[in-house]
Design a protein around this motif. Sequence first.
Motif, PDB file in Angstrom:
ATOM      1  N   GLY A 126      46.835  28.436  38.229  1.00 23.54           N
ATOM      2  CA  GLY A 126      47.050  29.747  37.630  1.00 23.54           C
ATOM      3  C   GLY A 126      45.787  30.539  37.358  1.00 23.54           C
ATOM      4  N   ALA A 127      44.666  30.118  37.906  1.00 23.20           N
ATOM      5  CA  ALA A 127      43.396  30.820  37.690  1.00 23.20           C
ATOM      6  C   ALA A 127      43.318  32.064  38.573  1.00 23.20           C
ATOM      7  N   GLY A 128      42.245  32.817  38.405  1.00 24.71           N
ATOM      8  CA  GLY A 128      41.965  33.972  39.236  1.00 24.71           C
ATOM      9  C   GLY A 128      42.524  35.251  38.652  1.00 24.71           C
ATOM     10  N   PRO A 129      42.271  36.398  39.258  1.00 26.22           N
ATOM     11  CA  PRO A 129      41.552  36.564  40.532  1.00 26.22           C
ATOM     12  C   PRO A 129      40.028  36.491  40.388  1.00 26.22           C
ATOM     13  N   GLU A 130      39.536  36.504  39.146  1.00 23.23           N
ATOM     14  CA  GLU A 130      38.074  36.429  38.975  1.00 23.23           C
ATOM     15  C   GLU A 130      37.644  34.973  38.853  1.00 23.23           C
ATOM     16  N   LEU A 131      36.529  34.653  39.495  1.00 17.67           N
ATOM     17  CA  LEU A 131      35.974  33.316  39.378  1.00 17.67           C
ATOM     18  C   LEU A 131      35.512  33.084  37.940  1.00 17.67           C
ATOM     19  N   TYR A 144      40.709  27.921  46.904  1.00 15.12           N
ATOM     20  CA  TYR A 144      40.757  27.563  48.319  1.00 15.12           C
ATOM     21  C   TYR A 144      40.471  28.814  49.130  1.00 15.12           C
ATOM     22  N   PHE A 145      39.722  28.658  50.212  1.00 15.20           N
ATOM     23  CA  PHE A 145      39.563  29.758  51.165  1.00 15.20           C
ATOM     24  C   PHE A 145      39.204  29.182  52.521  1.00 15.20           C
ATOM     25  N   GLU A 146      39.289  30.027  53.535  1.00 16.52           N
ATOM     26  CA  GLU A 146      38.945  29.606  54.889  1.00 16.52           C
ATOM     27  C   GLU A 146      37.749  30.418  55.354  1.00 16.52           C
ATOM     28  N   THR A 147      36.763  29.726  55.944  1.00 14.13           N
ATOM     29  CA  THR A 147      35.551  30.371  56.422  1.00 14.13           C
ATOM     30  C   THR A 147      34.896  29.508  57.494  1.00 14.13           C
ATOM     31  N   PHE A 148      34.303  30.121  58.486  1.00 14.49           N
ATOM     32  CA  PHE A 148      33.646  29.400  59.584  1.00 14.49           C
ATOM     33  C   PHE A 148      34.562  28.357  60.218  1.00 14.49           C
ATOM     34  N   PRO A 188      31.619  42.797  40.570  1.00 16.28           N
ATOM     35  CA  PRO A 188      33.085  42.667  40.686  1.00 16.28           C
ATOM     36  C   PRO A 188      33.544  42.323  42.100  1.00 16.28           C
ATOM     37  N   LEU A 189      32.828  42.811  43.110  1.00 14.20           N
ATOM     38  CA  LEU A 189      33.191  42.543  44.498  1.00 14.20           C
ATOM     39  C   LEU A 189      32.968  41.081  44.871  1.00 14.20           C
ATOM     40  N   LEU A 190      32.000  40.460  44.224  1.00 13.04           N
ATOM     41  CA  LEU A 190      31.694  39.060  44.475  1.00 13.04           C
ATOM     42  C   LEU A 190      32.522  38.148  43.570  1.00 13.04           C
ATOM     43  N   ALA A 191      32.661  38.518  42.308  1.00 13.51           N
ATOM     44  CA  ALA A 191      33.317  37.674  41.316  1.00 13.51           C
ATOM     45  C   ALA A 191      34.837  37.613  41.497  1.00 13.51           C
ATOM     46  N   GLU A 192      35.418  38.633  42.109  1.00 15.09           N
ATOM     47  CA  GLU A 192      36.859  38.638  42.362  1.00 15.09           C
ATOM     48  C   GLU A 192      37.095  38.206  43.812  1.00 15.09           C
ATOM     49  N   ALA A 193      37.230  36.908  43.989  1.00 12.93           N
ATOM     50  CA  ALA A 193      37.310  36.317  45.331  1.00 12.93           C
ATOM     51  C   ALA A 193      38.366  36.944  46.240  1.00 12.93           C
ATOM     52  N   PRO A 194      39.543  37.351  45.737  1.00 11.90           N
ATOM     53  CA  PRO A 194      40.517  37.963  46.656  1.00 11.90           C
ATOM     54  C   PRO A 194      40.020  39.249  47.318  1.00 11.90           C
ATOM     55  N   ARG A 195      38.938  39.837  46.827  1.00 13.35           N
ATOM     56  CA  ARG A 195      38.380  41.039  47.445  1.00 13.35           C
ATOM     57  C   ARG A 195      37.491  40.723  48.649  1.00 13.35           C
ATOM     58  N   TRP A 196      37.063  39.462  48.797  1.00  9.89           N
ATOM     59  CA  TRP A 196      36.141  39.113  49.876  1.00  9.89           C
ATOM     60  C   TRP A 196      36.616  39.548  51.257  1.00  9.89           C
ATOM     61  N   PRO A 197      37.872  39.256  51.657  1.00  8.15           N
ATOM     62  CA  PRO A 197      38.287  39.629  53.015  1.00  8.15           C
ATOM     63  C   PRO A 197      38.263  41.139  53.280  1.00  8.15           C
ATOM     64  N   ASP A 198      38.269  41.951  52.227  1.00  8.51           N
ATOM     65  CA  ASP A 198      38.204  43.407  52.405  1.00  8.51           C
ATOM     66  C   ASP A 198      36.876  43.847  53.008  1.00  8.51           C
ATOM     67  N   TYR A 222      34.392  41.176  54.120  1.00  9.76           N
ATOM     68  CA  TYR A 222      33.785  40.054  54.830  1.00  9.76           C
ATOM     69  C   TYR A 222      34.863  39.383  55.681  1.00  9.76           C
ATOM     70  N   ALA A 223      34.822  39.661  56.990  1.00  8.91           N
ATOM     71  CA  ALA A 223      35.879  39.216  57.902  1.00  8.91           C
ATOM     72  C   ALA A 223      35.947  37.700  58.055  1.00  8.91           C
ATOM     73  N   ASN A 224      34.900  36.987  57.674  1.00  2.80           N
ATOM     74  CA  ASN A 224      34.854  35.540  57.832  1.00  2.80           C
ATOM     75  C   ASN A 224      35.416  34.799  56.606  1.00  2.80           C
ATOM     76  N   SER A 225      36.158  35.498  55.764  1.00  2.00           N
ATOM     77  CA  SER A 225      36.825  34.836  54.639  1.00  2.00           C
ATOM     78  C   SER A 225      38.303  35.210  54.687  1.00  2.00           C
ATOM     79  N   ALA A 226      39.150  34.240  54.383  1.00  2.74           N
ATOM     80  CA  ALA A 226      40.596  34.480  54.495  1.00  2.74           C
ATOM     81  C   ALA A 226      41.367  33.535  53.594  1.00  2.74           C
ATOM     82  N   ASN A 227      42.617  33.940  53.322  1.00  2.96           N
ATOM     83  CA  ASN A 227      43.605  33.084  52.656  1.00  2.96           C
ATOM     84  C   ASN A 227      43.106  32.492  51.338  1.00  2.96           C
ATOM     85  N   ILE A 228      42.523  33.335  50.500  1.00  2.07           N
ATOM     86  CA  ILE A 228      41.990  32.880  49.216  1.00  2.07           C
ATOM     87  C   ILE A 228      43.145  32.633  48.250  1.00  2.07           C
ATOM     88  N   ARG A 229      43.158  31.438  47.694  1.00  2.00           N
ATOM     89  CA  ARG A 229      44.189  31.055  46.733  1.00  2.00           C
ATOM     90  C   ARG A 229      43.521  30.331  45.570  1.00  2.00           C
TER      91      ARG A 229
END
Length: 170
Positions: free
Chosen positions: A59-64, A71-75, A36-46, A48-55
């Motif tokens: 109308g999909a989500g929050p589970e992949l 969309y997300f920001e990383t590196f 669940p921590l991996l499959a629900e992308a909005p949980r990543w920033p909680d 993993y500090a290198n992930s942000a602004n997941i959208r």
Amino acid sequence: MMNAIHWPEGFLPGFSDNFVSNEVIVAGLNAADIWPLLAEAPRWPDYYANSANIRFHDGAGPELASGTRFYFETFGFPVEAEVVEYVAPAGDAPGRVAWHGWAGEGDSRLDVHHAWLVENLPGGRVRILTQETQNGAPAKALATSKPNPMINGHQDWLDGLVAAARNTKG
């Protein structure tokens, strides 16, 4: 025998511009704790500090899920992504999730295949494998960077994922 990542054409390690592989095997957790921590992308920033602004798009989500666009920001990259493989873990079958991600245009375009495998092992252990291949000029630059930001970043993701699963489990 441990399972392996499924690679699409054009992203086979050794034939791409960059490849990184990170893996942990830990006792006391199982695939159901991790997934669940991996499959629900909005949980990543909680965790993993290198992930942000997941959208999510459309109308999909929050589970992949297969075909999900997000969309997300990383590196430092704004990444558009589409899930190309999604199989939740069940019984002895490992969980698999992978996305094709892209950023930039023209000579600065980066294309990646980022895949995850979450599998239960004997003795109450779980194996989490993440591998990524990349193509494009930014990938060539990342491949020669020391220390390797992708190896270190993905290790942080794995370590955070395990710590979050342990915290959630109590």
